[in-house]
Scaffold this motif. Structure first.
Motif, mmCIF file in Angstrom:
data_model
loop_
_atom_site.group_PDB
_atom_site.id
_atom_site.type_symbol
_atom_site.label_atom_id
_atom_site.label_comp_id
_atom_site.label_asym_id
_atom_site.label_seq_id
_atom_site.Cartn_x
_atom_site.Cartn_y
_atom_site.Cartn_z
ATOM 1 N N PRO A 5 21.265 -36.633 -52.853
ATOM 2 C CA PRO A 5 22.231 -37.505 -52.120
ATOM 3 C C PRO A 5 21.005 -37.186 -50.952
ATOM 4 O O PRO A 5 20.000 -36.503 -50.920
ATOM 5 C CB PRO A 5 22.773 -36.948 -51.053
ATOM 6 N N THR A 7 19.816 -38.201 -47.485
ATOM 7 C CA THR A 7 20.224 -38.340 -46.061
ATOM 8 C C THR A 7 19.589 -39.134 -44.941
ATOM 9 O O THR A 7 18.322 -39.297 -45.272
ATOM 10 C CB THR A 7 20.754 -36.456 -45.839
ATOM 11 N N HIS A 27 24.310 -41.874 -54.408
ATOM 12 C CA HIS A 27 24.950 -41.135 -53.143
ATOM 13 C C HIS A 27 24.492 -41.508 -51.922
ATOM 14 O O HIS A 27 22.924 -40.555 -51.743
ATOM 15 C CB HIS A 27 24.761 -39.789 -54.009
ATOM 16 N N SER A 29 26.190 -41.041 -49.638
ATOM 17 C CA SER A 29 27.262 -40.368 -48.505
ATOM 18 C C SER A 29 26.533 -39.988 -47.253
ATOM 19 O O SER A 29 25.436 -39.042 -47.460
ATOM 20 C CB SER A 29 27.899 -39.147 -49.159
ATOM 21 N N ASP A 52 28.541 -43.167 -54.090
ATOM 22 C CA ASP A 52 29.539 -42.957 -52.879
ATOM 23 C C ASP A 52 28.724 -43.299 -51.641
ATOM 24 O O ASP A 52 27.569 -43.249 -51.834
ATOM 25 C CB ASP A 52 29.117 -41.318 -53.143
ATOM 26 N N SER A 54 31.224 -43.128 -49.417
ATOM 27 C CA SER A 54 31.510 -42.238 -47.898
ATOM 28 C C SER A 54 30.771 -41.798 -46.567
ATOM 29 O O SER A 54 29.365 -41.695 -46.946
ATOM 30 C CB SER A 54 32.407 -40.810 -48.843
ATOM 31 N N GLU A 55 30.987 -41.492 -45.472
ATOM 32 C CA GLU A 55 30.670 -40.713 -44.261
ATOM 33 C C GLU A 55 29.858 -41.751 -44.052
ATOM 34 O O GLU A 55 28.637 -41.593 -43.441
ATOM 35 C CB GLU A 55 30.301 -39.382 -44.367
ATOM 36 N N ASN A 56 29.933 -43.349 -43.640
ATOM 37 C CA ASN A 56 28.743 -44.073 -43.221
ATOM 38 C C ASN A 56 30.358 -44.871 -42.104
ATOM 39 O O ASN A 56 30.881 -45.133 -41.620
ATOM 40 C CB ASN A 56 27.904 -44.928 -44.579
ATOM 41 N N ASP A 74 34.121 -43.517 -53.975
ATOM 42 C CA ASP A 74 33.927 -43.752 -53.156
ATOM 43 C C ASP A 74 33.473 -44.071 -51.585
ATOM 44 O O ASP A 74 32.217 -44.497 -51.966
ATOM 45 C CB ASP A 74 33.188 -42.117 -52.769
ATOM 46 N N ASN A 78 34.866 -44.512 -43.366
ATOM 47 C CA ASN A 78 33.109 -45.310 -43.397
ATOM 48 C C ASN A 78 34.750 -46.488 -42.810
ATOM 49 O O ASN A 78 35.804 -46.033 -42.154
ATOM 50 C CB ASN A 78 33.082 -46.523 -44.177
#
Length: 143
Positions: A5, A7, A27, A29, A52, A54-56, A74, A78
């Motif tokens: 991932p 970040t 990914h 996320s 993926d 997710s979580e943005n 995924d 969001n």
């Protein structure tokens, strides 16, 4: 598939569109990606099978065209409030996570994908999502 991932990304890595055309998994996320997802990603990453995001704070994915190889996606956690109708073209989609978004309309046909094994739409704030959950439950009981 081995994925690492990324970040602390604040901008979409558009350089991927030209350099990683055979990319199968991405990914992104838990970053600070926001606003509209760039169309360049949709059209140039045709080999993408696993995504993926997710979580943005993504508010819109303008199209799903070009992602016919997509199997798992995924998009949970969001700020999505709309899904483009081209999502219906993802006939190989096996797993789709849309939970914790603000989607006001979901195409009912998504629940009829024969390849779909997992559809996560809990805590999607729409009447259509509740209707789709009912359709999904009926579909699953017939399998």
């Amino acid at each position: 598939m081995n994925t690492t991932p990324w970040t602390d990304i604040f901008e979409y890595p558009l350089w991927l569109c030209n350099t990683c055309t055979r990319l199968e998994g991405l990914h992104l996320s838990g970053n600070n990606l926001h606003a509209e997802f760039p169309h360049e990603f949709c059209s140039s990453l045709a080999s993408l099978r696993h995504l993926d995001l997710s979580e943005n704070s993504i508010s819109l994915i303008p199209t799903f065209e070009g992602w016919q190889s997509m199997q798992t996606m995924d998009l949970s956690r969001n700020r999505l409030n709309f899904l483009h109708s081209s999502l219906q073209q993802l006939s190989l989609l096996v797993n789709l996570r849309l939970n914790h978004n603000f989607i006001s309309f979901i195409w009912p046909e998504i629940g009829l994908f024969t390849s779909m094994q997992s559809l996560d739409i809990h805590d999607v704030r729409s009447l259509c999502a509740r209707n789709l959950q009912s359709l999904w439950a009926r579909r699953s009981s017939k399998l």
